[in-house]
Design an enzyme around this catalytic site. Structure first.
Site, PDB file in Angstrom:
ATOM      1  N   LYS A 187       0.841  -1.202   0.000  1.00 35.59           N
ATOM      2  CA  LYS A 187       0.000   0.000   0.000  1.00 35.59           C
ATOM      3  C   LYS A 187       0.880   1.257   0.000  1.00 35.59           C
ATOM      4  O   LYS A 187       0.621   2.219  -0.740  1.00 35.59           O
ATOM      5  CB  LYS A 187      -0.922  -0.002   1.229  1.00 35.59           C
ATOM      6  CG  LYS A 187      -2.047  -1.024   1.113  1.00 35.59           C
ATOM      7  CD  LYS A 187      -2.747  -1.291   2.450  1.00 35.59           C
ATOM      8  CE  LYS A 187      -3.753  -2.432   2.317  1.00 35.59           C
ATOM      9  NZ  LYS A 187      -4.369  -2.827   3.599  1.00 35.59           N
ATOM     10  N   GLN A 212      -4.166  -1.833  10.071  1.00 34.58           N
ATOM     11  CA  GLN A 212      -4.141  -3.123   9.384  1.00 34.58           C
ATOM     12  C   GLN A 212      -4.665  -4.244  10.289  1.00 34.58           C
ATOM     13  O   GLN A 212      -4.245  -4.384  11.436  1.00 34.58           O
ATOM     14  CB  GLN A 212      -2.696  -3.427   8.939  1.00 34.58           C
ATOM     15  CG  GLN A 212      -2.553  -4.676   8.115  1.00 34.58           C
ATOM     16  CD  GLN A 212      -3.297  -4.611   6.774  1.00 34.58           C
ATOM     17  OE1 GLN A 212      -3.226  -3.615   6.059  1.00 34.58           O
ATOM     18  NE2 GLN A 212      -4.023  -5.672   6.449  1.00 34.58           N
ATOM     19  N   ASP A 263     -10.790   2.792   4.781  1.00 34.86           N
ATOM     20  CA  ASP A 263     -11.219   1.393   4.656  1.00 34.86           C
ATOM     21  C   ASP A 263     -12.752   1.305   4.545  1.00 34.86           C
ATOM     22  O   ASP A 263     -13.290   0.260   4.186  1.00 34.86           O
ATOM     23  CB  ASP A 263     -10.769   0.579   5.881  1.00 34.86           C
ATOM     24  CG  ASP A 263      -9.428  -0.095   5.656  1.00 34.86           C
ATOM     25  OD1 ASP A 263      -9.089  -0.351   4.484  1.00 34.86           O
ATOM     26  OD2 ASP A 263      -8.734  -0.375   6.649  1.00 34.86           O
TER      27      ASP A 263
END
Ligand code: NDP
Length: 296
Positions: free
Chosen positions: A53, A97, A120
């Site tokens: 990412k 994460q 997200d």
């Protein structure tokens, strides 16, 4: 007749290309979209995801920060990190994460992220907005699947879509998106899961089948109908002594037996994976635009 492959890398490339003029317009206002990823512990898959990412941000000229913390990080410290990122004007998108170590409360952390920085799309505010058809920031994988379908001009409107898997990050939000009364939606959606009886009877009804199970070869050629569009979200490591790493990645679908029957199919890797990262970049740019708009 074999299925046409859905090339996630190609679609991801076109999404990244479409972001460039938006990034340039933000640069004119002195804004560089910034993404912060918080990584707790050293789960190898998480380390790989976070690194890719960050790399993807660099390539596109976005600012990125990776905040690495040990496995033992207390909940209060993690919440404090997120709060300070909420206040940081260089950061427009925050992701923590998962999976987090067991002692950490994932929902409490998600609730701490400012909804406008929740790239997200997991904050209940954003989930709720998505459900009522007023999208703010959408979850990357389900939104990416819609983009894959759109790129290949596979309109789900009026079609029977079967999603196998009901997680909060893939199955449920994808069902919510596909059932909306809007463009690239209007589908008739069925969601199956581990308690569904006669799974094959359900999957054979699918005109579009999405597998998000996390178990290799859950769906094989006998479980699908001729002409089905198959989106395989699964990423599973299976042992393979012939590979340098000792494993290879496979999806939830038995690719070989489905290939002949499907009209379109995503490979693993190279299908849904690349699009997920592209959508995360897209959300970071959207979050930066929202922030710039609020300041003017
Ligand atoms: P979860 O483990 O959270 O959910 C799996 C779902 O599959 C559950 O709803 C479960 O049912 C259902 N399930 C399990 N076994 C069966 C079965 N035998 N028959 C029918 N349903 C079953 O997984 P995620 O949604 O987080 O992820 C799914 C897969 O997608 C994983 O391989 C993950 O790595 C991958 N993934 C890939 C991404 C990408 O970018 N390519 C992004 C996100 C995920 P129940 O609810 O009853 O337990």
């Amino acid at each position: 007749m074999g299925a046409q492959l859905i090339d996630g890398k190609e679609v991801a490339k076109s999404i990244r290309k479409s972001l460039k003029p938006r990034i340039a317009a933000l640069a004119d206002k002195g804004v560089v979209p910034g993404l912060a990823a918080v990584l707790v512990g050293e789960n190898p898959a998480s380390v790989t995801y976070v690194n890719s990412k960050a790399r993807a941000c660099d390539k596109l000229g976005l600012y990125s920060e990776v905040i690495r913390k040990p496995e033992t990080l207390p909940q209060t410290d993690l919440v404090e990190i997120v709060r300070s990122l909420n206040e940081n004007p260089k950061i427009h998108g925050i992701l923590v994460q998962s999976p987090l170590p067991e002692h950490l409360d994932e929902l409490a952390v998600t609730l701490t992220i400012a909804p406008d920085k929740d790239v997200d799309g997991f904050h209940p505010y954003n989930v709720g907005m998505m459900f009522i058809g007023r999208p703010n920031l959408l979850p990357a994988t389900p939104h990416g699947i819609i983009k894959l379908l759109e790129y290949y001009q596979i309109d789900p409107a009026g079609r029977q879509v079967v999603i196998v898997g009901r997680s909060n990050i893939v199955g449920k939000p994808l069902a919510a998106l596909l059932m909306q009364k809007s463009k690239m939606a209007n589908a008739t959606v069925t969601v199956a899961h581990s308690r569904s009886r006669n799974l094959a009877d359900i999957t054979r009804r699918a005109e579009i089948l999405v597998a998000a199970v996390g178990r290799p070869q859950t769906i094989d050629g006998d479980m699908v109908s001729e002409g089905v569009v198959i989106i395989d979200v699964g990423v599973n490591r299976v042992d393979d002594p012939d590979r340098e790493k000792g494993y290879r990645l496979v999806g939830d679908v038995d690719f070989e037996s489905c290939l002949e029957k499907a009209s379109y199919i995503t490979p693993v890797p190279g299908g849904v994976g690349p699009i997920t990262i592209a959508m995360l970049l897209s959300n970071t740019v959207t979050a930066a635009e929202l922030s710039a708009k609020r300041r003017t």
